[in-house]
Design a protein around this motif. Structure first.
Motif, PDB file in Angstrom:
ATOM      1  N   TRP A 120       0.819  -1.222   0.000  1.00 42.74           N
ATOM      2  CA  TRP A 120       0.000   0.000   0.000  1.00 42.74           C
ATOM      3  C   TRP A 120       0.852   1.271   0.000  1.00 42.74           C
ATOM      4  O   TRP A 120       0.420   2.317  -0.491  1.00 42.74           O
ATOM      5  CB  TRP A 120      -0.926   0.007   1.217  1.00 42.74           C
ATOM      6  N   ALA A 121       2.098   1.181   0.519  1.00 40.51           N
ATOM      7  CA  ALA A 121       2.952   2.370   0.609  1.00 40.51           C
ATOM      8  C   ALA A 121       3.945   2.474  -0.543  1.00 40.51           C
ATOM      9  O   ALA A 121       4.836   3.329  -0.512  1.00 40.51           O
ATOM     10  CB  ALA A 121       3.706   2.365   1.940  1.00 40.51           C
ATOM     11  N   ALA A 122       3.797   1.637  -1.570  1.00 41.28           N
ATOM     12  CA  ALA A 122       4.766   1.643  -2.670  1.00 41.28           C
ATOM     13  C   ALA A 122       4.851   3.004  -3.342  1.00 41.28           C
ATOM     14  O   ALA A 122       5.934   3.465  -3.720  1.00 41.28           O
ATOM     15  CB  ALA A 122       4.402   0.561  -3.683  1.00 41.28           C
ATOM     16  N   GLY A 123       3.706   3.657  -3.522  1.00 41.02           N
ATOM     17  CA  GLY A 123       3.701   4.968  -4.159  1.00 41.02           C
ATOM     18  C   GLY A 123       4.479   5.997  -3.362  1.00 41.02           C
ATOM     19  O   GLY A 123       5.242   6.799  -3.923  1.00 41.02           O
ATOM     20  N   PHE A 124       4.331   5.972  -2.032  1.00 39.09           N
ATOM     21  CA  PHE A 124       5.063   6.917  -1.181  1.00 39.09           C
ATOM     22  C   PHE A 124       6.555   6.588  -1.153  1.00 39.09           C
ATOM     23  O   PHE A 124       7.387   7.484  -1.010  1.00 39.09           O
ATOM     24  CB  PHE A 124       4.484   6.890   0.235  1.00 39.09           C
ATOM     25  N   GLN A 125       6.897   5.302  -1.307  1.00 44.90           N
ATOM     26  CA  GLN A 125       8.299   4.910  -1.359  1.00 44.90           C
ATOM     27  C   GLN A 125       8.954   5.358  -2.662  1.00 44.90           C
ATOM     28  O   GLN A 125      10.172   5.592  -2.704  1.00 44.90           O
ATOM     29  CB  GLN A 125       8.423   3.391  -1.207  1.00 44.90           C
ATOM     30  N   LEU A 126       8.161   5.495  -3.720  1.00 46.02           N
ATOM     31  CA  LEU A 126       8.700   5.929  -5.007  1.00 46.02           C
ATOM     32  C   LEU A 126       8.842   7.450  -5.086  1.00 46.02           C
ATOM     33  O   LEU A 126       9.731   7.959  -5.783  1.00 46.02           O
ATOM     34  CB  LEU A 126       7.784   5.448  -6.137  1.00 46.02           C
ATOM     35  N   LEU A 127       8.010   8.197  -4.370  1.00 45.85           N
ATOM     36  CA  LEU A 127       8.014   9.659  -4.479  1.00 45.85           C
ATOM     37  C   LEU A 127       9.380  10.294  -4.193  1.00 45.85           C
ATOM     38  O   LEU A 127       9.761  11.252  -4.883  1.00 45.85           O
ATOM     39  CB  LEU A 127       6.940  10.258  -3.554  1.00 45.85           C
ATOM     40  N   PRO A 128      10.161   9.822  -3.191  1.00 45.36           N
ATOM     41  CA  PRO A 128      11.487  10.444  -2.985  1.00 45.36           C
ATOM     42  C   PRO A 128      12.431  10.260  -4.170  1.00 45.36           C
ATOM     43  O   PRO A 128      13.449  10.954  -4.264  1.00 45.36           O
ATOM     44  CB  PRO A 128      12.026   9.710  -1.753  1.00 45.36           C
ATOM     45  N   HIS A 129      12.110   9.339  -5.071  1.00 48.36           N
ATOM     46  CA  HIS A 129      12.956   9.075  -6.238  1.00 48.36           C
ATOM     47  C   HIS A 129      12.338   9.667  -7.508  1.00 48.36           C
ATOM     48  O   HIS A 129      12.646   9.224  -8.609  1.00 48.36           O
ATOM     49  CB  HIS A 129      13.135   7.567  -6.415  1.00 48.36           C
ATOM     50  N   ILE A 130      11.489  10.685  -7.328  1.00 49.34           N
ATOM     51  CA  ILE A 130      10.683  11.185  -8.441  1.00 49.34           C
ATOM     52  C   ILE A 130      11.526  11.851  -9.520  1.00 49.34           C
ATOM     53  O   ILE A 130      11.138  11.895 -10.690  1.00 49.34           O
ATOM     54  CB  ILE A 130       9.602  12.161  -7.917  1.00 49.34           C
ATOM     55  N   ALA A 131      12.710  12.354  -9.167  1.00 49.25           N
ATOM     56  CA  ALA A 131      13.561  13.017 -10.172  1.00 49.25           C
ATOM     57  C   ALA A 131      14.846  12.247 -10.433  1.00 49.25           C
ATOM     58  O   ALA A 131      15.763  12.779 -11.073  1.00 49.25           O
ATOM     59  CB  ALA A 131      13.898  14.433  -9.718  1.00 49.25           C
ATOM     60  N   ASP A 132      14.930  11.007  -9.994  1.00 56.21           N
ATOM     61  CA  ASP A 132      16.162  10.235 -10.158  1.00 56.21           C
ATOM     62  C   ASP A 132      16.455   9.896 -11.614  1.00 56.21           C
ATOM     63  O   ASP A 132      17.581   9.521 -11.954  1.00 56.21           O
ATOM     64  CB  ASP A 132      16.082   8.940  -9.338  1.00 56.21           C
ATOM     65  N   GLY A 133      15.437   9.993 -12.476  1.00 56.59           N
ATOM     66  CA  GLY A 133      15.649   9.685 -13.891  1.00 56.59           C
ATOM     67  C   GLY A 133      16.377  10.770 -14.655  1.00 56.59           C
ATOM     68  O   GLY A 133      16.738  10.576 -15.823  1.00 56.59           O
ATOM     69  N   ILE A 134      16.610  11.912 -14.013  1.00 63.50           N
ATOM     70  CA  ILE A 134      17.343  13.001 -14.653  1.00 63.50           C
ATOM     71  C   ILE A 134      18.832  12.803 -14.409  1.00 63.50           C
ATOM     72  O   ILE A 134      19.292  12.804 -13.265  1.00 63.50           O
ATOM     73  CB  ILE A 134      16.906  14.371 -14.092  1.00 63.50           C
ATOM     74  N   GLN A 135      19.595  12.622 -15.469  1.00 66.22           N
ATOM     75  CA  GLN A 135      21.038  12.467 -15.321  1.00 66.22           C
ATOM     76  C   GLN A 135      21.660  13.814 -14.954  1.00 66.22           C
ATOM     77  O   GLN A 135      21.299  14.847 -15.536  1.00 66.22           O
ATOM     78  CB  GLN A 135      21.652  11.934 -16.608  1.00 66.22           C
ATOM     79  N   PRO A 136      22.562  13.847 -13.982  1.00 72.43           N
ATOM     80  CA  PRO A 136      23.095  15.118 -13.458  1.00 72.43           C
ATOM     81  C   PRO A 136      23.657  16.043 -14.531  1.00 72.43           C
ATOM     82  O   PRO A 136      23.492  17.269 -14.447  1.00 72.43           O
ATOM     83  CB  PRO A 136      24.196  14.657 -12.488  1.00 72.43           C
ATOM     84  N   GLN A 137      24.304  15.482 -15.560  1.00 75.81           N
ATOM     85  CA  GLN A 137      24.926  16.345 -16.577  1.00 75.81           C
ATOM     86  C   GLN A 137      23.894  17.070 -17.439  1.00 75.81           C
ATOM     87  O   GLN A 137      24.228  18.035 -18.129  1.00 75.81           O
ATOM     88  CB  GLN A 137      25.874  15.535 -17.475  1.00 75.81           C
TER      89      GLN A 137
END
Length: 318
Positions: free
Chosen positions: A209-226
């Motif tokens: 049930w908390a999977a969505g909240f566990q994913l939210l902190p990683h919401i911008a991880d798909g952006i490569q730093p460069q």
């Protein structure tokens, strides 16, 4: 020049407004309820797949895609009450007013402007040796189908995003702030929202049930730093440009066409071109052939921004 619809003042259109509550309704509530809804949607799809052949796209979906769709559906369901809370009663207030030359002529004209400018940018990049022609497929029917589907998707993105970000959000801010403040605020939110590219952490159970909240902190991880800096600058400039054009014309048709034209042509560009292996013009392109993620895209936006400022200067002299 007509007064932009973002500055309407008819008392018949004004009712008690709760703009802050409306923004919370659209930006916070969908995230919370979408996070709660996504695991249940995964369970539902798994249950349905036992009885109906839904295909791999539905029977084994990525959880981040399920979450994004849930957030989008909730946001769309809340758009009408949020619009009402903002005191908006007519489509014309969102930029969909009648146009003297028809609604879709400016859409087509600015779509062509966006698509041609992006195509020229890709061709110049190819001539400079930064990119090289390498189509993903040489099969005519496959390519035509891909481009047709991209066109439909680009038009939907243009209509939905411009109605929300320019017609609703910028329009609401414009009635309360000076032009510069409204443009900067709307452009900043436009850029931030487009940084939502989540990456699923290891060990995530999509049925919990908390999977969505566990994913939210990683919401911008798909952006490569460069790519983070050029992406933000480009999205911010694009948001500013579209706001200025909307404020200039008073209707949404031009910005819908320009936005859709850029999206479609960039999709075509990434389909047809690859980054040169020798890394030529690294300062402008980095390792990407997607112009919106590079400083080369900033140059294209700077040209359009200069044109928008010239339009405003010409209007102010009349």
């Amino acid at each position: 020049m007509k007064t932009p619809v973002t500055e309407y003042s008819a008392e018949s259109d004004r009712t008690p407004e709760r703009p802050l509550f409306a923004l919370l309704l659209l930006f916070v509530v969908p995230l919370v309820f979408g996070a709660l809804m996504a695991p249940q949607m995964v369970r539902l799809l798994e249950w349905l797949s036992q009885y109906v052949n839904l295909g791999p796209h539905f029977t084994d979906p990525r959880f981040k895609r399920v979450l994004s769709r849930c957030v989008m559906l909730i946001a769309m369901a809340l758009l009408y009450p949020a619009v009402r809370l903002s005191g908006i009663r007519h489509w014309s207030t969102l930029g969909w007013a009648a146009a003297p030359r028809g609604r879709w002529r400016p859409v087509a004209a600015w779509f062509a402007a966006g698509a041609i400018s992006m195509a020229v940018a890709y061709l110049l990049s190819d001539l400079a040796g930064a990119l090289y022609f390498n189509p993903r497929s040489t099969h005519l029917a496959t390519t035509a189908a891909k481009w047709a589907s991209r066109f439909v998707g680009a038009m939907l993105i243009g209509i939905l995003e411009e109605t929300f970000f320019r017609g609703y959000l910028f329009g609401m801010l414009r009635r309360r702030l000076h032009l510069v403040g409204a443009v900067a605020s709307a452009a900043f939110l436009f850029a931030i929202v487009h940084f939502a590219r989540p990456v699923e952490p290891a060990g995530l159970d999509p049925r919990h049930w908390a999977a969505g909240f566990q994913l939210l902190p990683h919401i911008a991880d798909g952006i490569q730093p460069q790519y983070a800096a050029p992406m933000f600058v480009n999205l911010f400039l694009m948001g500013m440009l579209l706001c200025l054009l909307y404020d200039h014309f008073g209707t949404i048709y031009a910005v819908v066409g320009l936005h859709a034209g850029w999206v479609w042509a960039q999709g075509a560009g990434t389909y047809l071109f690859d980054r040169a292996e020798d890394g030529r013009l690294w300062e402008l392109f980095g390792a990407s052939e997607t112009l919106s993620m590079t400083w080369a895209g900033t140059l294209l936006l700077a040209v359009f921004m200069a044109g928008a400022l010239v339009l405003r200067a010409c209007r102010s002299k009349r």
